[in-house]
Design an enzyme around this catalytic site. Structure first.
Site, mmCIF file in Angstrom:
data_model
loop_
_atom_site.group_PDB
_atom_site.id
_atom_site.type_symbol
_atom_site.label_atom_id
_atom_site.label_comp_id
_atom_site.label_asym_id
_atom_site.label_seq_id
_atom_site.Cartn_x
_atom_site.Cartn_y
_atom_site.Cartn_z
ATOM 1 N N SER A 1 43.981 38.309 33.863
ATOM 2 C CA SER A 1 42.618 38.617 34.227
ATOM 3 C C SER A 1 42.056 37.741 35.358
ATOM 4 O O SER A 1 41.077 38.124 35.993
ATOM 5 C CB SER A 1 41.713 38.443 33.007
ATOM 6 O OG SER A 1 41.689 37.082 32.601
ATOM 7 N N SER B 1 46.824 35.229 31.562
ATOM 8 C CA SER B 1 45.904 35.450 32.683
ATOM 9 C C SER B 1 45.875 34.378 33.751
ATOM 10 O O SER B 1 45.176 34.540 34.756
ATOM 11 C CB SER B 1 44.487 35.631 32.167
ATOM 12 O OG SER B 1 44.334 36.932 31.707
ATOM 13 N N LYS C 1 36.369 30.854 38.212
ATOM 14 C CA LYS C 1 36.416 32.169 37.556
ATOM 15 C C LYS C 1 35.057 32.445 36.910
ATOM 16 O O LYS C 1 34.457 31.542 36.317
ATOM 17 C CB LYS C 1 37.524 32.153 36.497
ATOM 18 C CG LYS C 1 37.763 33.495 35.811
ATOM 19 C CD LYS C 1 38.891 33.400 34.768
ATOM 20 C CE LYS C 1 39.219 34.756 34.170
ATOM 21 N NZ LYS C 1 40.308 34.697 33.176
HETATM 22 N N1 GLN Z 1 46.486 40.708 29.932
HETATM 23 C C1 GLN Z 1 46.154 40.139 28.665
HETATM 24 C C2 GLN Z 1 45.026 40.918 28.026
HETATM 25 O O1 GLN Z 1 44.538 41.824 28.639
HETATM 26 C C3 GLN Z 1 45.836 38.701 28.804
HETATM 27 C C4 GLN Z 1 44.469 38.444 29.291
HETATM 28 C C5 GLN Z 1 44.147 36.987 29.375
HETATM 29 O O2 GLN Z 1 45.025 36.146 29.299
HETATM 30 N N2 GLN Z 1 42.870 36.708 29.466
HETATM 31 O O3 GLN Z 1 44.653 40.636 26.915
#
Ligand code: GLN
Length: 493
Positions: A157, A181, A78
């Site tokens: 994400s 995410s 990532k």
């Molecule tokens: N969807 C969540 C957010 O936008 C979690 C994102 C994540 O876990 N990095 O904050």
């Protein structure tokens, strides 16, 4: 080539040791696969030269009988992880051109174990999002499609990571999970994703989003591969003061431990409006699988669940607004020249951060400002404690908790772009584990009526990833999930 791509990491390790394949062959196949599936936009950079030279080293170590546990296994990273000498941008314009002189601890551990770096994977900008739609590189696409052929999000994400592993463009991949995410994209792409206990993996060298919630974890196609990667990723790291000095047990032993005699909680508050009926049905099927395998299913209550999402969307932006203050046009990446220093800061940040990141900074700054701190931030921190207490109470009587991973299957690209709140609702089942610091795994368990994958989530006690792998393996065996996405490398085999 397609045969090579259909191997699991465990199978590939065995084939490498038997020398029926070489690490260079495997890396070459995956580089080609990443190119073949490039329309999914899941890589932001394929580091082919890097991969081939690392693979050649792996072949030497295998020949010398010095193979590490991931020796020769191609891994995607990532773009939130700093990789020495390779651009690392958190998929933000503001970090364009940033080439870290150092390697994150997690990726260093993977290379130490013999992993081969394939490239950097797309994600939401600074990991803020649930569909990989906030990336400066444009959206990553899910290799799964419903009958209508519409492009679906891979989740977020860590959408590029999940898309690449599902599309057979990486054998495994790193992700980070601040509010879901890893688990949500794993569920959307029909693969396995685990968020470890907070502190299990070092956060050193990972671009910070919300430091009290962020954890790195593995993506893979099978539960056994996931345990293998987890074993290599985790370590105590003095460079991260929140890294735990907690020995990791041999996770391979957990894989066949089964669930006989285990007590598994089913939280009644996890039934919510707007859930896909197929998700509810699958959750019930999952309970039956565990019961058949000898577990006792227990009705439990996590009474503060409904406050988790609002608390998360105060705490995470608050921490983000503070973490992102460092991107000022002076120390990293982008700089927009202006007449005064203040204007340079303002113009750099306006040009460098996308809309969602700016929204989070505004919310975070607001809830931390004098006059609102007590009303929002402090209250959210108190709610966080209550949520943790709910889990502590539950884990006095159960060994694991079974829930759906997401309320629905993957949604079309573009659907929630102008509707951030609907997007935030996606995290309803995943956020509580981050607030409480607990480990959670998402395992592909079935398809919905449109033929899209759905995942079941298992939550565990702190530092008990082993139990998640035991339960996850039982779900994987019972589900017999063998469906594959249409847009993947290597054709139909
Ligand atoms: N969807 C969540 C957010 O936008 C979690 C994102 C994540 O876990 N990095 O904050």
């Amino acid at each position: 080539m397609s045969d090579i791509l259909s191997m699991t990491a465990v199978e590939a390790r065995a084939a490498l040791d038997k020398k029926t394949i070489s690490a260079v062959e495997l890396a070459t196949a995956y580089i080609a696969a990443a190119e073949e599936t490039s329309s999914l936009n899941n890589y932001v950079a394929v580091t082919a030269d890097h991969a081939l030279s690392m693979a050649a080293q792996s072949d030497k170590r295998i020949a010398a009988g010095e193979a590490g546990i991931l020796e020769g296994i191609p891994v995607g990273v990532k773009d939130l992880f700093c990789t020495a000498g390779v651009a690392s941008t958190a998929c933000s314009r503001i970090l364009q051109g940033f080439i870290p002189p150092y390697e994150s601890t997690v990726t260093a551990n993977l290379w130490q174990a013999g992993g081969v770096m394939l490239g950097k994977l797309n994600c939401d900008e600074f990991a803020m999002g649930s569909g990989n739609e906030t990336s400066a590189y444009g959206p990553a696409i899910n290799p799964w499609q419903a009958g209508d052929g519409v492009d679906l999000v891979p989740g977020g994400s860590s959408g590029g990571s999940a898309s690449a592993v599902a599309a057979r463009a990486a054998l495994m991949a790193t992700g980070t999970d601040t509010g879901g995410s890893i688990r949500q994209p794993a569920a959307f792409c029909g693969i396995v994703g685990l968020k470890p206990t907070y502190g299990r993996c070092s956060r050193w060298g990972i671009v910070a989003f919300a430091s009290s919630l962020d954890q790195a974890g593995p993506f893979s196609r099978t539960v056994a591969d996931n345990a293998l990667m987890m074993q290599a990723m985790a370590s105590h790291d003095p460079k991260d003061s929140t890294s735990a000095d907690e020995p990791m047990p041999d996770l391979s032993a957990a894989l066949d431990a089964g669930v006989k005699g285990m007590r598994v909680g089913v939280p009644r508050e996890y039934v919510m409006d707007g859930m896909d009926p197929d998700v509810v049905a699958l959750w019930q099927t999952g309970q039956a699988w565990l019961r058949d395998a000898g577990a006792e299913l227990v009705d439990i209550s996590l009474p503060h669940t409904k406050y988790a999402l609002p608390a998360y969307y105060i705490i995470a932006p608050a921490e983000a607004s503070s973490n992102l203050a460092r991107y000022d046009g002076v120390r990293y990446g982008l700089r927009v020249e202006a007449d005064s220093l203040d204007d340079m800061y303002g113009e750099t940040r306006a040009a460098g951060f996308g809309e969602e990141v700016q929204r989070r900074i505004m919310i975070g700054t607001y809830v931390l400002s004098a006059g609102y701190y007590d009303a929002y931030y402090l209250k959210a921190q108190r709610v966080r404690r209550l949520i943790k207490d709910d889990f502590d109470t539950a884990f006095q009587s159960v060994d694991a908790i079974l829930t759906p991973a997401t309320p629905t299957a993957a949604f079309p690209v573009g659907r929630t772009v102008d509707d951030p709140v609907t997007n935030y609702l996606n995290d309803v089942f995943t956020v509580p584990a981050n607030l409480a610091g607990l480990p959670g795994i998402s395992v592909p368990a079935g398809l919905n009526a449109d033929g899209l994958p759905l995942g079941l989530q298992v939550l565990g006690r702190p530092f008990d990833e082993a139990t998640l792998y035991s339960v996850g393996r039982v779900i994987e065996d019972a589900a017999g999930f063998s469906a594959t996405p249409t847009r993947r490398a290597g054709g139909t085999s």
